[in-house]
Design an enzyme around this catalytic site. Sequence first.
Site, PDB file in Angstrom:
ATOM      1  N   GLY A   1      -8.983  -0.137   4.904  1.00 28.27           N
ATOM      2  CA  GLY A   1      -8.267  -0.825   3.468  1.00 28.27           C
ATOM      3  C   GLY A   1      -7.045  -0.399   3.355  1.00 28.27           C
TER       4      GLY A   1
ATOM      5  N   GLY B   1      -4.336   1.446   1.535  1.00 29.87           N
ATOM      6  CA  GLY B   1      -4.148   2.601   0.980  1.00 29.87           C
ATOM      7  C   GLY B   1      -2.779   2.223  -0.030  1.00 29.87           C
ATOM      8  N   ARG B   2      -1.802   1.770   0.661  1.00 31.62           N
ATOM      9  CA  ARG B   2      -0.743   2.440   0.338  1.00 31.62           C
ATOM     10  C   ARG B   2       0.523   0.963   0.399  1.00 31.62           C
ATOM     11  NH1 ARG B   2       2.981   5.453   3.761  1.00 31.62           N
ATOM     12  NH2 ARG B   2       2.052   5.273   6.470  1.00 31.62           N
TER      13      ARG B   2
ATOM     14  N   ASP C   1      -1.285   9.197  -1.212  1.00 31.85           N
ATOM     15  CA  ASP C   1      -0.878   9.025  -2.694  1.00 31.85           C
ATOM     16  C   ASP C   1       0.261   8.006  -2.798  1.00 31.85           C
ATOM     17  OD1 ASP C   1       1.219   9.508  -0.645  1.00 31.85           O
ATOM     18  OD2 ASP C   1       2.661  11.001  -1.437  1.00 31.85           O
TER      19      ASP C   1
ATOM     20  N   ARG D   1       7.394  -6.003   4.563  1.00 30.97           N
ATOM     21  CA  ARG D   1       6.943  -6.110   6.152  1.00 30.97           C
ATOM     22  C   ARG D   1       7.022  -7.336   6.090  1.00 30.97           C
ATOM     23  NH1 ARG D   1       2.869  -2.644   8.839  1.00 30.97           N
ATOM     24  NH2 ARG D   1       1.686  -3.297   7.669  1.00 30.97           N
TER      25      ARG D   1
ATOM     26  N   ARG E   1      -6.690  -7.639  11.030  1.00 29.25           N
ATOM     27  CA  ARG E   1      -6.980  -6.949  12.324  1.00 29.25           C
ATOM     28  C   ARG E   1      -8.267  -7.159  12.927  1.00 29.25           C
ATOM     29  NH1 ARG E   1      -3.008  -3.050   9.767  1.00 29.25           N
ATOM     30  NH2 ARG E   1      -2.287  -3.946   8.562  1.00 29.25           N
TER      31      ARG E   1
ATOM     32  N   ASP F   1      -7.559  -0.989  13.042  1.00 29.38           N
ATOM     33  CA  ASP F   1      -6.991  -1.341  12.363  1.00 29.38           C
ATOM     34  C   ASP F   1      -5.724  -2.150  12.439  1.00 29.38           C
ATOM     35  OD1 ASP F   1      -7.500   1.810  12.066  1.00 29.38           O
ATOM     36  OD2 ASP F   1      -6.577   1.252  10.533  1.00 29.38           O
ATOM     37  N   ASN F   2      -5.441  -0.910  13.323  1.00 31.41           N
ATOM     38  CA  ASN F   2      -4.067  -1.350  13.609  1.00 31.41           C
ATOM     39  C   ASN F   2      -3.342  -2.511  15.438  1.00 31.41           C
ATOM     40  OD1 ASN F   2      -2.980   0.304  11.492  1.00 31.41           O
ATOM     41  ND2 ASN F   2      -3.580   2.277  13.697  1.00 31.41           N
TER      42      ASN F   2
HETATM   43  P1  AMP Z   1      -1.870   3.538   9.209  1.00 32.73           P
HETATM   44  O1  AMP Z   1      -1.831   4.988  10.009  1.00 32.73           O
HETATM   45  O2  AMP Z   1      -0.721   3.426   8.448  1.00 32.73           O
HETATM   46  O3  AMP Z   1      -2.036   2.332  10.413  1.00 32.73           O
HETATM   47  O4  AMP Z   1      -2.741   4.131   8.258  1.00 32.73           O
HETATM   48  C1  AMP Z   1      -4.327   4.233   8.188  1.00 32.73           C
HETATM   49  C2  AMP Z   1      -5.381   4.332   6.986  1.00 32.73           C
HETATM   50  O5  AMP Z   1      -4.428   5.541   5.780  1.00 32.73           O
HETATM   51  C3  AMP Z   1      -4.599   2.930   6.181  1.00 32.73           C
HETATM   52  O6  AMP Z   1      -5.882   2.738   5.810  1.00 32.73           O
HETATM   53  C4  AMP Z   1      -3.300   3.257   5.435  1.00 32.73           C
HETATM   54  O7  AMP Z   1      -3.175   1.978   4.620  1.00 32.73           O
HETATM   55  C5  AMP Z   1      -3.766   4.862   4.841  1.00 32.73           C
HETATM   56  N1  AMP Z   1      -2.955   5.353   4.620  1.00 32.73           N
HETATM   57  C6  AMP Z   1      -1.869   6.046   5.059  1.00 32.73           C
HETATM   58  N2  AMP Z   1      -0.936   6.246   5.102  1.00 32.73           N
HETATM   59  C7  AMP Z   1      -1.158   6.730   3.481  1.00 32.73           C
HETATM   60  C8  AMP Z   1      -0.843   7.593   2.074  1.00 32.73           C
HETATM   61  N3  AMP Z   1       0.432   7.996   1.854  1.00 32.73           N
HETATM   62  N4  AMP Z   1      -1.528   6.862   1.069  1.00 32.73           N
HETATM   63  C9  AMP Z   1      -2.694   6.042   0.766  1.00 32.73           C
HETATM   64  N5  AMP Z   1      -3.093   5.339   1.798  1.00 32.73           N
HETATM   65  C10 AMP Z   1      -3.331   5.848   3.795  1.00 32.73           C
HETATM   66 MG    MG Z   2      -2.283   0.963   9.810  1.00 35.26          MG
END
Ligand code: AMP
Ligand code: MG
Length: 476
Positions: free
Chosen positions: A83, A85-86, A118, A170, A177, A246-247
């Site tokens: 989900g 997360g940020r 964070d 964005r 996804r 998820d990407n």
């Molecule tokens: P990503 O690698 O950017 O696709 O992120 C994978 C997952 O980690 C997703 O669920 C993001 O929302 C979460 N995520 C990545 N960086 C952070 C962060 N600094 N704080 C909270 N969630 C994060």
């Molecule tokens: Mg992602």
Amino acid sequence: MRFDNSYLRDLPGSYLRLAPDLAPAPQVLALNLPLAAELGLDAATVQENAAAWFSGAAVPEGAEPVALAYAGHQFGGFSPQLGDGRAHLLGEILDPQGRRFDLQLKGSGRTPFSRGGDGKAAVGPMLREYLISEAMAALGIPTTRSLAVVATGEPIWRDAARLPGAVLARVAASHIRVGTFQFFSARGDVDKLQALLTYTIARHFPEAARAEVPALALFDAVAAAQARLIAQWMGVGFVHGVMNTDNMALSGETIDYGPCAFMEDYAPGTVFSSIDRQGRYAYANQPLILGWNLARLAETLLPFFDADGERAVDLANERLEAIAGMYQAEWLTVMRAKLGLDGADAGDLALAEEFLRAILGVDWTLAFHRLAGATEDAQDYLTLFEDRSAISDWLPRWRARLHPGSAEAMRRVNPVIIPRNHLVEAALTAATAGDMVPFDALLAAVRAPFGDAVGREGFALPAPKGFGAYITFCGT
Ligand code: AMP
Ligand code: MG
């Protein structure tokens, strides 16, 4: 800005409502006015409100911010709940043609999906997404776009370093996804899966609704779009770096620019990401991961392929077996254009593959770009090569397959400028220290990737030899 919020209306259970964090001192670092115009947004209003809207400091009227839920396979291991997360999805904008785009803030605060994170992002990685996604768009490759990067005025911490925080705004065809389907599939929630299926078809592939089995038609359309996308990545030497399920967006857009980078010297095993130790997402593995990820999507759709479970699996397998061939056809289309081959000849695949063997270790972008100048005399072209035997053998066979318009056609599709890693690094380092000049110059260069390098040679040349191996970082 006028918002619609169709996720809230049509996809209950796929999101949590919550407001982005308040940025203490938002300052616009990059604002994409051409994109704002494409979206039909008023330039003056956007400029006036950019710092507040795109940092999360003020929620524009009509926006109902949510964090989307999804699951996903990360490096092959399944997480039933990831989900946003940020990230906060503000809602959807309808452009003047009535096309629907998600507007999402990334780096805008913690959500219940944050796990240990964070919820924040640093200036460097958000500008990186802005730059690379704009480069991809200019290269004609389907991608999410970047509307703005706003520095928040809040410091964040990464590896004991204090960095300036930022939020990226964005724009995406959607944020659905493979992992969104996996989220409901993992919970066995067939009703919500059905709603997601109906929503995705209506939003991205409306013709699939009229098919005898809409879920199969959706799968075929997604597979075709993704095969085409990955073939285009391969054509420009793009390494996504984190092709987790998820990407992977069902729209067929490139999404989530984390540890991605463009390959310079051609090496099939090229990996940039520090966490991809096995090379799962290496350059040449991307087409295999395409098939792997589509298999995960097919699994979630089985109940809709056929009521008879065995028959559903057969239908899925038929399709999964066809993906390698489908991808190869897309790749060959890309390669024919890059090599200036008109029409289709039975020898084209071998010709393309032999070219790749000949350019091993040579700068990928220049090996194609300069080839247009080698249709008659290859003296200049050969200076790219240390070992000239394979390419010298290949050139005459290639020439025999050309037609009068080949060189011109090649110049239109082979970029001279890609975001070179050493320049990206230098631009982001300067931006992190408060100097946007190198970033703005690089952005202007990658927005005009075709043509010649006259007057901008510095953007077209590979990294100086001393730059060394390039490593990128994830979860930034
Ligand atoms: P990503 O690698 O950017 O696709 O992120 C994978 C997952 O980690 C997703 O669920 C993001 O929302 C979460 N995520 C990545 N960086 C952070 C962060 N600094 N704080 C909270 N969630 C994060
Ligand atoms: Mg992602």
